[in-house]
Enzyme design. Structure first.
Site, PDB file in Angstrom:
ATOM      1  N   GLY A   1       0.837  -1.192   0.000  1.00  0.00           N
ATOM      2  CA  GLY A   1       0.000   0.000   0.000  1.00  0.00           C
ATOM      3  C   GLY A   1       0.870   1.240   0.000  1.00  0.00           C
ATOM      4  N   CYS A   2       0.299   2.352  -0.466  1.00  0.00           N
ATOM      5  CA  CYS A   2       1.100   3.566  -0.592  1.00  0.00           C
ATOM      6  C   CYS A   2       1.566   4.090   0.762  1.00  0.00           C
ATOM      7  CB  CYS A   2       0.321   4.634  -1.360  1.00  0.00           C
ATOM      8  SG  CYS A   2      -1.313   4.994  -0.707  1.00  0.00           S
ATOM      9  N   PHE A   3       0.684   4.030   1.775  1.00  0.00           N
ATOM     10  CA  PHE A   3       1.104   4.494   3.111  1.00  0.00           C
ATOM     11  C   PHE A   3       2.123   3.560   3.752  1.00  0.00           C
ATOM     12  CE2 PHE A   3      -3.145   6.711   3.006  1.00  0.00           C
ATOM     13  CZ  PHE A   3      -2.658   8.001   3.067  1.00  0.00           C
TER      14      PHE A   3
END
Lengths: 366, 366, 366, 366
Positions: free
Chosen positions: C143-145
């Site tokens: 995921g990006c986070f």
């Protein structure tokens, strides 16, 4: 206190009416309607309006005055019974702007819901139409683009100093497109980008043309009113005929604001030549807007941010001396002077209140 | 590998050259100069260029090819010795764009530092001037506004379908103003705002006029080249004379991108009437830009974001059939097609490399 | 050339894959699918991808390698047959990130569509998991986070210098929410505003916790590896147990970029005291990321714009010497290092290509 | 009417004072000073303030009340003679915020210009300090970050439900940095980017710590005040001692607004467990802010835009039940509640006027 209702508070124009009316000393906001959010507290839909203890409900008929911020067609349907019952109404939609029901049908794609009211309606650009507004019970509030374009062009048109080849190039913040969902207004798409739209004909075009034509001078020859500016007398036909307007709106990555850059050829000899033309045209504009609380003719090109949140329209007229063209730049907040603020200004005029009442807060800059 | 130097890497155009050259397969960036940051690693001044192990230093004379991204006047001074030493140069400044040293002095406020080189310089709008560019050693890279305006207008001008009353209304991101400090470009002032500037005459105006005049058809009467479009033969005078251009740039709250909306009257009979005119003009544009790697004629109004970071110019020509006006919208990235990308395209052409080499990465959208 | 397919090209991650793959020298993009736009040319849906002559169609089974950019659940369904047919796949959705199907069901609200593949899948944070990625045929792209949070915290966790009370405060551009329509992402609502979300638990939280727990040192007592930094040996339990993470994402008015600010208490004596701690922790990070092409430990706080459009993650570790806390700031482009770029980096690793192939273009700054 | 002067109107805080005072019914703005623009009409420097017919001049001593918006040090120098002459003053600078002249010298780098006035000055966070404000003649207006952080944390601190390990992660619009020129605030650099700053210690940190310490409960053991919340009695020491605060501000690409996300460990047993904790903490906050005109405890995470241009602070307290941490989000407009609005609220309190007078306009949303 005047009991006021807002029909369809859930769009940007409706919410802006509620925001501005909160500090109006003679108004009590009695009812707010909005089908998509019926039954919800106003404060839930718009946290910035938590100052109101109101629930979004049905349209009330106990109001002394109504604003409609419904989409076109629905708006005329909602306004008609109120008008017929004698309640003064400002309609922010386009329904009563075009005087010709046929033209309405062509641009808005359907029969006009209340064509009998078209003749009663007054086009509510207060600065250009004050007396009629004061005596009317049904105001067609101008579109946001026509507002800026007409205030930019009116002095030049009335003075008869320009020819009919007019170009209006407008730059609008995205709230002008409303609160509805569309990929074009998704942040990822609209941010950091400019685009033109409506190139085949935007609905605000016939409105601009209609109002310019109404004020277009009819004289064959100009009348000299002072040493520098020649003006056409009214009620006489002028060579050139109706204005030929190209109007191109552009979407700008900002929330509020419209800047319109308007171009028109100067008629030969209408202004002194060279740099003096610039001062002459500015004086002409200053004269025609003298005393207006919400139009200010400025000495340097204005920025939309200078009007953010308030009802001012700043107008900067100048001359391209290389090509003898008039260039006028106007800026305003599309939700205030281009919608809700103009509507309240009209309400004030209709009710005999000072026109600037409740509209005097300076712009929120920066 | 071609050894390349960038003179003044510390502005936006210089840094963009370095960014784009990094993936050019035939180039080695040998030296970068910049007085304000001399002695600093390039990676410190521009962290996004940490891929380079270069220190900002003096201008090198060991390069095979040089780009100058200095401000005007300083740029001609720095380019002149290189040109005289036989090093091919693309000058991104305005110094070699205007052919007339007197006009240069008028608009840029000073004697031209190397007037003898003016005749040698070629105006580097590759699409319109390819052969001359290929044979030149000194390229005047076009200004960012002229780039978009000329690509938008050239096909119509060359085909002789428009009259001379031209309006160019441009909307530019703020990086176009460079990296220097000024209250106008402070985030708090520029954000959420639009304004017009240069209304008394922007320096890119004479450049637009000069290049339009060069391609302006001279015939008295048009030549019919196919059933829909009439074109003027070259080398014959045409009524109407030189183009009369009003150019208004606007500051838009975004970092990159220019959209130009160009208006001109269609000559009577130049295009078929009604909606067919739109297709005819699009076909005309498609023909004239056929095979161009960096101009694409599009079917719907483009957005600047569609060219962010790459060298494409998108052109959308259409007709306002109500007023018989040509309206052309073009978009590009002011730092790429409007500066560094165009410069590399010119370098490729000058060196006999494929014109698109190193410039093929798609735009960074959204 | 490796024939590649993108499943669901119509969202931002899918389009970004197509953008980045265009300049990959070993890849031919063979097919792009996307139900909402099936049958349309890719260039119509995304004008910036007009460089491709591709029509959006069905998923092809003639590819050598596939990326899935479908939403969760749909993605596992589409990937499973490919994986079973031996086609290597990078799944950008969340479907194969959590190893525990029960945890998946809890956070994503449904049975996992292919639980048998969970054990095969490798969490594709290449820097932390390189060997497993190289040997895998099914990659769960992070995921990006988590990407930014894990790269910010990994060196400190592995070195055993921090306690388990971890706070990750992230700021994300709006493209992270995808291309779907929602009032929250309407320009008028999102522009000029910041808000926190996911305060009851964001789906990226269990992913962060899972990966931190995997690398968490197990020792009772630290091992001194040099004079300044004490490190826990692996495979021994450590007091404190699993990391206790609070993760708060925030929506920022920009299109691309994530900045994560991570806070954790330093274990007593883990670092030298006072200002020296700052250098010690930076050295520790530099050591652990030495040679990484896409992580750079920087000397001053980075800005998201420094990574716009490219695959770099910049990490700035420091110490709040007043409170003995580690503070680490990381920045990346959520669509590149946080999605499509990381996916291509994984593909390169899986196929034995140089990891940076096709990913070397500098960030588009400004 | 109270005759008011603004010392240094030319920065954002000074201009915002003038904007807000324009609609204050009991105030006449008599004089505005500002060295950089002395002699210019206010309307020229700030076109949105053209409603005033004022020239920027010297500081007037004929005022009944003064605001200083000078930078620190210069502000104390300008305020001191007024205070000594008995004129009540609100100082928006940092000069009278820290009670300890030594601490002032350490953080602001110079001797305090009027240390004798430090004891007289009252920290003007009206909600937390109302009685002292009402009786004071010299108010130190809070910094914009402390304003949001303290309003977010005060109820939890006063109730004694949190431990001392506090993290304040703040996100600020760029107007917070003032109107001075700096490359960091150039649109091209700041737009579309987030960055952290002040990581070695921001000047607002000692202010946050000082005020939290003042309200920190001293009890060894909590007192049960109702079934859900245990509160420490005042005046008794509590284990844990002074708050240990890490404060990280971030620059956000927007003009106005601060969002602060505050984290602190809940003391064991301080709140009911599980989801009930969330309601309990919200009730606690509601109780402590009951009747406050400018603090509203909200049920869902707020956005800065909901306070744009007005004096409200929205506070959203919640609990991360997985880690037993209090998380509080507050939003405000840094130029209003974070500066000029708070200053006018203090003026109202000092003069015995209703606290909300002149500050009741709703936020300008969207």
């Amino acid at each position: 206190m005047i009991k006021v209702g807002i029909i369809n508070v859930t769009g940007y124009a409706g919410a802006e009416l509620a925001r501005l009316l909160y500090t109006h000393p003679e108004v009590e906001l009695l009812s707010v309607s909005g089908r998509s959010a019926a039954g919800k507290p106003l404060a839930e839909v718009f946290p910035h309006l938590a100052c109101y203890d109101l629930t979004i409900g049905e349209e009330s008929d106990a109001v002394d005055f109504a604003f409609s911020a419904l989409p076109h067609a629905a708006s005329a349907e909602a306004c008609a019974p109120l008008v017929r019952a004698g309640v003064p109404v400002v309609d922010i939609s386009a329904d009563f702007r075009l005087r010709d029901a046929k033209e309405y049908a062509e641009w808005y794609g359907g029969e006009h819901p209340a064509p009998d009211l078209l003749l009663q309606a007054v086009y509510g650009l207060t600065e250009l139409n004050r007396e009629a507004v004061q005596q009317s019970k049904l105001i067609a509030n101008p579109g946001c683009f026509p507002e800026g374009a007409l205030l930019a062009l009116a002095p030049a048109v009335k003075a008869g100093i320009i020819g009919s080849d007019i170009i209006v190039d407008s730059k609008s913040g995205i709230s002008g497109a409303g609160r509805g969902l569309d990929l074009k207004y998704h942040f990822g798409e609209a941010d950091e980008s400019v685009s033109a739209y409506g190139l085949s004909g935007h609905r605000h075009l016939p409105e601009i043309v209609q109002e310019l034509a109404r004020m277009w001078p009819q004289a064959e020859a100009p009348m000299v009113i002072d040493k520098t500016v020649r003006v056409w007398p009214a009620d006489e036909p002028r060579a050139g005929g109706a204005p030929r307007v190209t109007f191109t709106p552009h979407l700008i990555p900002m929330t509020r604001g419209i800047l319109s850059t308007c171009y028109a050829p100067l008629l030969p000899g209408a202004l002194p030549s060279g740099e003096e033309a610039k001062n002459a045209v500015r004086d002409l504009y200053r004269d025609l807007y003298a005393g207006e609380p919400f139009v200010r003719v400025v000495d340097s090109p204005p920025a939309t941010k200078q009007t953010r949140g308030n009802n001012m329209c700043l107008v900067y007229p100048t001359v391209d001396v290389r090509t003898d063209r008039l260039v006028v730049v106007s800026v305003l907040d599309n939700l205030v002077k281009g919608a809700a603020g103009q509507a309240i200004q009209n309400m004030n005029a209709m009710l005999g209140l000072p026109e600037a009442m409740g509209l005097d807060a300076p712009a929120v800059y920066p």
